[in-house]
Scaffold this motif. Structure first.
Motif, PDB file in Angstrom:
ATOM      1  N   ARG A 155      18.033   2.084  45.860  1.00  0.00           N
ATOM      2  CA  ARG A 155      16.640   2.067  46.326  1.00  0.00           C
ATOM      3  C   ARG A 155      15.970   0.733  45.977  1.00  0.00           C
ATOM      4  O   ARG A 155      16.632  -0.275  45.825  1.00  0.00           O
ATOM      5  CB  ARG A 155      15.832   3.249  45.764  1.00  0.00           C
ATOM      6  CG  ARG A 155      16.517   4.611  45.848  1.00  0.00           C
ATOM      7  CD  ARG A 155      16.920   5.004  47.241  1.00  0.00           C
ATOM      8  NE  ARG A 155      17.340   6.412  47.307  1.00  0.00           N
ATOM      9  CZ  ARG A 155      18.117   6.903  48.258  1.00  0.00           C
ATOM     10  NH1 ARG A 155      18.600   6.125  49.206  1.00  0.00           N
ATOM     11  NH2 ARG A 155      18.425   8.178  48.275  1.00  0.00           N
ATOM     12  N   HIS A 181      16.198  10.658  44.887  1.00  0.00           N
ATOM     13  CA  HIS A 181      14.934  10.817  45.626  1.00  0.00           C
ATOM     14  C   HIS A 181      13.910  11.293  44.604  1.00  0.00           C
ATOM     15  O   HIS A 181      14.267  12.020  43.674  1.00  0.00           O
ATOM     16  CB  HIS A 181      15.069  11.877  46.726  1.00  0.00           C
ATOM     17  CG  HIS A 181      15.920  11.442  47.880  1.00  0.00           C
ATOM     18  ND1 HIS A 181      15.448  10.664  48.911  1.00  0.00           N
ATOM     19  CD2 HIS A 181      17.221  11.667  48.150  1.00  0.00           C
ATOM     20  CE1 HIS A 181      16.422  10.436  49.782  1.00  0.00           C
ATOM     21  NE2 HIS A 181      17.520  11.030  49.342  1.00  0.00           N
ATOM     22  N   ASN A 197      20.602   1.105  53.142  1.00  0.00           N
ATOM     23  CA  ASN A 197      19.648   1.922  53.921  1.00  0.00           C
ATOM     24  C   ASN A 197      18.273   1.974  53.254  1.00  0.00           C
ATOM     25  O   ASN A 197      17.752   3.040  52.937  1.00  0.00           O
ATOM     26  CB  ASN A 197      20.196   3.328  54.184  1.00  0.00           C
ATOM     27  CG  ASN A 197      20.458   4.139  52.917  1.00  0.00           C
ATOM     28  OD1 ASN A 197      20.752   3.579  51.864  1.00  0.00           O
ATOM     29  ND2 ASN A 197      20.349   5.454  53.009  1.00  0.00           N
ATOM     30  N   ALA A 257      18.032  14.577  51.406  1.00  0.00           N
ATOM     31  CA  ALA A 257      19.456  14.714  51.069  1.00  0.00           C
ATOM     32  C   ALA A 257      19.864  13.676  50.037  1.00  0.00           C
ATOM     33  O   ALA A 257      19.567  12.493  50.193  1.00  0.00           O
ATOM     34  CB  ALA A 257      20.297  14.545  52.333  1.00  0.00           C
ATOM     35  N   HIS A 296      29.638   5.947  57.658  1.00  0.00           N
ATOM     36  CA  HIS A 296      29.176   7.319  57.414  1.00  0.00           C
ATOM     37  C   HIS A 296      29.698   8.127  58.593  1.00  0.00           C
ATOM     38  O   HIS A 296      29.125   8.102  59.679  1.00  0.00           O
ATOM     39  CB  HIS A 296      27.642   7.383  57.335  1.00  0.00           C
ATOM     40  CG  HIS A 296      27.133   8.764  57.033  1.00  0.00           C
ATOM     41  ND1 HIS A 296      26.400   9.061  55.913  1.00  0.00           N
ATOM     42  CD2 HIS A 296      27.287   9.947  57.707  1.00  0.00           C
ATOM     43  CE1 HIS A 296      26.120  10.361  55.901  1.00  0.00           C
ATOM     44  NE2 HIS A 296      26.634  10.913  56.985  1.00  0.00           N
ATOM     45  N   THR A 302      21.400  10.463  58.656  1.00  0.00           N
ATOM     46  CA  THR A 302      21.030  10.711  57.267  1.00  0.00           C
ATOM     47  C   THR A 302      19.789   9.900  56.909  1.00  0.00           C
ATOM     48  O   THR A 302      19.156   9.312  57.788  1.00  0.00           O
ATOM     49  CB  THR A 302      22.237  10.395  56.343  1.00  0.00           C
ATOM     50  OG1 THR A 302      21.951  10.833  55.013  1.00  0.00           O
ATOM     51  CG2 THR A 302      22.561   8.907  56.308  1.00  0.00           C
ATOM     52  N   THR A 303      19.458   9.847  55.621  1.00  0.00           N
ATOM     53  CA  THR A 303      18.281   9.126  55.132  1.00  0.00           C
ATOM     54  C   THR A 303      18.220   7.683  55.667  1.00  0.00           C
ATOM     55  O   THR A 303      19.189   6.932  55.526  1.00  0.00           O
ATOM     56  CB  THR A 303      18.336   9.053  53.580  1.00  0.00           C
ATOM     57  OG1 THR A 303      18.620  10.345  53.058  1.00  0.00           O
ATOM     58  CG2 THR A 303      17.038   8.531  53.001  1.00  0.00           C
ATOM     59  N   LYS A 346      24.135  14.795  52.261  1.00  0.00           N
ATOM     60  CA  LYS A 346      24.882  14.576  53.508  1.00  0.00           C
ATOM     61  C   LYS A 346      26.084  13.698  53.189  1.00  0.00           C
ATOM     62  O   LYS A 346      25.892  12.660  52.547  1.00  0.00           O
ATOM     63  CB  LYS A 346      24.005  13.870  54.544  1.00  0.00           C
ATOM     64  CG  LYS A 346      22.758  14.617  54.952  1.00  0.00           C
ATOM     65  CD  LYS A 346      23.104  15.799  55.853  1.00  0.00           C
ATOM     66  CE  LYS A 346      21.860  16.567  56.292  1.00  0.00           C
ATOM     67  NZ  LYS A 346      20.980  15.861  57.196  1.00  0.00           N
TER      68      LYS A 346
HETATM   69  O1  DOR Z   1      22.922  12.707  50.789  1.00  0.00           O
HETATM   70  C1  DOR Z   1      22.812  11.564  51.188  1.00  0.00           C
HETATM   71  N1  DOR Z   1      21.837  10.743  50.749  1.00  0.00           N
HETATM   72  N2  DOR Z   1      23.683  11.106  52.115  1.00  0.00           N
HETATM   73  C2  DOR Z   1      23.530   9.915  52.697  1.00  0.00           C
HETATM   74  O2  DOR Z   1      24.327   9.589  53.545  1.00  0.00           O
HETATM   75  C3  DOR Z   1      22.385   9.053  52.373  1.00  0.00           C
HETATM   76  C4  DOR Z   1      21.850   9.355  51.053  1.00  0.00           C
HETATM   77  C5  DOR Z   1      20.482   8.747  50.828  1.00  0.00           C
HETATM   78  O3  DOR Z   1      20.306   7.569  51.109  1.00  0.00           O
HETATM   79  O4  DOR Z   1      19.600   9.456  50.350  1.00  0.00           O
END
Ligand code: DOR
Ligand code: ZN
Length: 338
Positions: free
Chosen positions: A17, A245, A41, A257, A135, A103-104, A213
């Motif tokens: 992050r 998160h 990401n 996720a 992914h 995903t996120t 995910k």
């Molecule tokens: O559970 C997940 N969280 N899977 C992912 O592919 C992305 C990740 C996230 O960035 O939070």
């Protein structure tokens, strides 16, 4: 007291992050791991050299107390030119491809997984020797998404035999089997997918801190993953996919996720490998395999683990940022020696 040493641990799939969260979670990786492959990401995703290098600086700043190599990655785009990739090649370890919306923070991922659509960027990557992390999930039924993606892995692997491909965070027996079919296919597996199935997430009271995910699958999938990890399959690397998160985004309606495992990863891996009498293979799984696959020369550093109870904190916090780890409040059997 029983002890075990891990040399130059590497986490080949990690979300750090940015901002306060980076400052909070970064040191929980850098205090035990000497390097990690960092996911791109962010919001917005990392697609320029400027964003990449400044993110790397912020990671180094957050992890300043430790000797730590953040191996940063670029977010795959179809329109990267050969010149751009040639210029950025030495600053990245790989490029991460997300199907759009899977995903996120993947909304700007690719909208087609057709090899012909992806060809220009993949051809440049193959020529330049830049590994591709994927992914691998379709938009199908949630339990079948990874399995349905297997033909896509096959078509990319066979169309680009010189491209090093990493199937990220594999969760199925089909993905384990595919590893042996193509020389250029490799994979990472998380800690949580070695431990849990869908039952642990949703079989009783819903467990938001285990929701991720790809979603955890069936017992036979977990067994296939665990067997491959315990024998340190040479094409399989540890990648925690630790994905923090904020607590309020997990414990709410519409849970994000991701499982936050950084602070417990090495301890629980040691417990798991000891339980299966496979400690001799743990250094290969958490370091040597990644060194070989990615041609890394990691910082030398040995972490000593002791078989002593460790109570996992209920929460990790810094200023207003709060994050709940896997096994919060529970006791695990191994600790990091102070
Ligand atoms: O559970 C997940 N969280 N899977 C992912 O592919 C992305 C990740 C996230 O960035 O939070
Ligand atoms: Zn991830």
């Amino acid at each position: 007291m029983k002890t075990f040493e891990i040399n130059s641990a590497l986490d080949m799939h990690l979300h750090l992050r940015d901002g306060e969260m980076l400052k909070l979670v970064g040191p929980h990786t850098s205090n035990t791991f000497v390097g990690a492959l960092i996911m791109p990401n962010l919001v917005p995703p990392i697609t320029t050299k400027e964003a990449l290098l400044s993110y790397k600086d912020r990671i180094n700043e957050a992890c300043i107390e430790d000797d730590f190599d953040p191996h940063v990655t670029l977010f795959f785009q179809n329109d990267y030119s050969y010149e751009f990739l040639k210029d950025i090649k030495d600053d990245i370890i790989a490029i991460k491809l997300y199907p759009a919306g899977i995903t996120t923070n993947s909304e700007t991922g690719v909208s087609s997984m057709d090899v012909e659509v992806l060809r220009p960027t993949l051809e440049s990557m193959s020529k330049l020797g830049i590994p591709l992390c994927i992914h691998g999930e379709t938009n199908g039924f949630v339990m079948d998404r990874e399995k349905e993606f297997m033909p896509i892995y096959e078509s990319i692997a066979s169309s680009f035999p010189d491209l090093k491909i990493i199937m990220e965070h594999i969760t199925t027996k089909e993905a384990v089997a595919l590893l042996d079919k193509y020389d250029n296919l490799h994979a990472t597996v998380t800690l949580h997918h070695l431990l849990i199935t869908l039952d642990d997430v949703a079989g009783g009271m819903l467990q938001p801190h285990l929701f991720c995910k790809p979603i955890a699958k069936r017992p036979e999938d977990r067994s296939a993953l665990l067997n491959a990890a315990l024998k340190a399959h040479p094409k399989l690397m540890f990648g925690s996919d630790s994905a923090p998160h904020p607590k309020h985004k997990k414990e709410c309606c519409g849970c994000a996720a991701g499982v936050f495992t950084s602070p417990i990863a090495l301890q629980v891996l040691t417990e798991l490998f000891e339980e299966h009498d496979a400690l001799d293979n743990l250094n290969a799984f958490v370091s040597l395999n990644a060194q070989r696959v990615y041609n890394l020369k990691p910082i030398p550093k040995t972490i000593k683990l002791v078989k002593k109870d460790f109570v996992v904190p209920a929460i990790y916090e810094r200023d207003t940022e709060k994050v709940v780890p896997m096994y919060a409040g529970e006791t695990i059997a191994w600790s990091i020696e102070e």
